[in-house]
Design a protein around this motif. Structure first.
Motif: not given
Length: 73
Positions: A26-39
């Motif tokens: 779950l944490f990595h899901f949110f991290f990836d969203l931020h990293f990819l610029g989607l959040s």
């Protein structure tokens, strides 16, 4: 040479490990969203920081308990 008999699994330790893995995913899901610029949410502050520390702590505690149990048998 015969293999030693496997010790029985402890359901509570397996459940704790599963909770830790789910928290890491779950944490990595949110991290990836931020990293990819989607959040725009920063995964290193607020509730995400709590989730990160919970996931890491759970995995470390579970690894320690598993190590102690494996050495005891």
């Amino acid at each position: 040479m015969p293999m030693p008999a496997a010790s029985p699994r402890i359901d509570e330790v397996d459940a704790l490990r599963g909770i830790g893995i789910a928290a890491v995913v779950l944490f990595h899901f949110f991290f990836d969203l931020h990293f990819l610029g989607l959040s725009t949410q920063n995964p290193y502050e607020g509730p995400y920081l709590i989730l990160q520390r919970f996931a890491a702590s759970t995995m470390l505690v579970t690894a320690g308990v598993s190590l102690a149990l494996s050495r005891a048998s």
